[in-house]
Design a protein around this motif. Structure first.
Motif, PDB file in Angstrom:
ATOM      1  N   ARG A  79      39.319  21.364   6.543  1.00  0.00           N
ATOM      2  CA  ARG A  79      38.724  20.550   7.578  1.00  0.00           C
ATOM      3  C   ARG A  79      37.286  20.996   7.823  1.00  0.00           C
ATOM      4  NH1 ARG A  79      41.995  22.631  12.981  1.00  0.00           N
ATOM      5  NH2 ARG A  79      40.857  24.608  13.284  1.00  0.00           N
ATOM      6  N   ARG A  97      51.948  25.886  13.749  1.00  0.00           N
ATOM      7  CA  ARG A  97      51.617  24.562  14.271  1.00  0.00           C
ATOM      8  C   ARG A  97      51.554  23.505  13.167  1.00  0.00           C
ATOM      9  NH1 ARG A  97      46.878  23.305  16.833  1.00  0.00           N
ATOM     10  NH2 ARG A  97      45.661  24.790  15.585  1.00  0.00           N
ATOM     11  N   MET A 151      50.925  18.127  11.639  1.00  0.00           N
ATOM     12  CA  MET A 151      50.164  18.886  12.629  1.00  0.00           C
ATOM     13  C   MET A 151      50.763  18.666  14.011  1.00  0.00           C
ATOM     14  SD  MET A 151      46.276  18.191  11.289  1.00  0.00           S
ATOM     15  CE  MET A 151      46.264  16.482  11.807  1.00  0.00           C
ATOM     16  N   TYR A 187      39.306  15.875   7.996  1.00  0.00           N
ATOM     17  CA  TYR A 187      40.287  16.609   7.209  1.00  0.00           C
ATOM     18  C   TYR A 187      40.290  16.092   5.773  1.00  0.00           C
ATOM     19  CZ  TYR A 187      42.222  18.934  11.279  1.00  0.00           C
ATOM     20  OH  TYR A 187      42.380  19.739  12.388  1.00  0.00           O
ATOM     21  N   LEU A 241      48.535  19.856  18.776  1.00  0.00           N
ATOM     22  CA  LEU A 241      47.113  19.737  18.475  1.00  0.00           C
ATOM     23  C   LEU A 241      46.251  20.117  19.669  1.00  0.00           C
ATOM     24  CD1 LEU A 241      47.268  16.540  16.299  1.00  0.00           C
ATOM     25  CD2 LEU A 241      46.285  18.713  15.575  1.00  0.00           C
ATOM     26  N   LYS A 242      45.098  20.704  19.354  1.00  0.00           N
ATOM     27  CA  LYS A 242      44.148  21.165  20.361  1.00  0.00           C
ATOM     28  C   LYS A 242      42.807  20.458  20.144  1.00  0.00           C
ATOM     29  CE  LYS A 242      46.211  25.770  19.949  1.00  0.00           C
ATOM     30  NZ  LYS A 242      45.934  27.209  19.658  1.00  0.00           N
ATOM     31  N   GLU A 258      40.032  21.698  19.668  1.00  0.00           N
ATOM     32  CA  GLU A 258      39.292  22.382  18.608  1.00  0.00           C
ATOM     33  C   GLU A 258      39.789  22.044  17.211  1.00  0.00           C
ATOM     34  OE1 GLU A 258      40.744  23.759  21.304  1.00  0.00           O
ATOM     35  OE2 GLU A 258      41.616  25.727  20.831  1.00  0.00           O
ATOM     36  N   ASP A 259      40.875  21.299  17.120  1.00  0.00           N
ATOM     37  CA  ASP A 259      41.332  20.806  15.815  1.00  0.00           C
ATOM     38  C   ASP A 259      40.575  19.546  15.382  1.00  0.00           C
ATOM     39  OD1 ASP A 259      44.671  21.675  16.784  1.00  0.00           O
ATOM     40  OD2 ASP A 259      43.363  22.779  15.398  1.00  0.00           O
ATOM     41  N   VAL A 273      46.520  28.230  12.025  1.00  0.00           N
ATOM     42  CA  VAL A 273      47.452  27.097  12.077  1.00  0.00           C
ATOM     43  C   VAL A 273      48.908  27.496  11.911  1.00  0.00           C
ATOM     44  CG1 VAL A 273      45.719  25.484  11.268  1.00  0.00           C
ATOM     45  CG2 VAL A 273      47.271  26.557   9.613  1.00  0.00           C
ATOM     46  N   ILE A 333      42.812  25.325   5.453  1.00  0.00           N
ATOM     47  CA  ILE A 333      43.928  25.179   6.382  1.00  0.00           C
ATOM     48  C   ILE A 333      45.223  25.651   5.732  1.00  0.00           C
ATOM     49  CG2 ILE A 333      45.347  23.579   7.706  1.00  0.00           C
ATOM     50  CD1 ILE A 333      42.926  21.709   7.819  1.00  0.00           C
TER      51      ILE A 333
END
Length: 124
Positions: free
Chosen positions: A38, A67, A83, A94, A86-87, A89-90, A64, A48
């Motif tokens: 990403r 998660r 995924m 991708y 998710l946050k 910051e993700d 990761v 990732i």
């Protein structure tokens, strides 16, 4: 000619889930490793997860673990990235990538073929 096509990106709220897909075509991938990367604006492309087509072995970046899950469907020549949790910051573009050369936590330079990317946006 190798083609990798990502799909499944979108916008979700924090805590939500997405499943990305990478459809591979153009040759036999049985000896390849497939990776997900990403890249967020202003940042470098980061590793990732990776999976080896032949036996399903996987590796993950520390950020990761627990998660995200990488998997493959050999019959469909498709690799997935599930995924969860998710946050914000993700949020990033991708990419999936492939290489026949080796398997492991390779940098982006270790991969030979790339898709166009799919955008994931996570709002708080």
């Amino acid at each position: 000619q190798v083609q990798l096509a990502e799909s499944g990106g979108g916008s979700v709220q924090a805590g939500g889930s997405l499943r990305l897909s990478c459809a591979a075509s153009g040759r036999t991938f049985s000896r390849d490793s497939m990776g997900w990367f990403r890249q967020a604006p202003g940042k470098e492309r980061e590793f990732i997860a990776t999976i080896r087509w032949s036996d399903g072995s996987t590796r993950y970046a520390d950020f990761v673990k627990g998660r995200f899950t990488i998997s493959r469907d050999n019959a469909k020549n498709t690799v997935y990235l599930q995924m969860n949790s998710l946050k914000p910051e993700d949020t990033a573009l991708y990419y999936c990538a492939s290489t026949p050369k080796r398997f492991g936590e390779l940098p982006s330079t270790g991969y030979d073929f790339w898709g166009q990317g799919t955008q994931v946006t996570v709002s708080s």
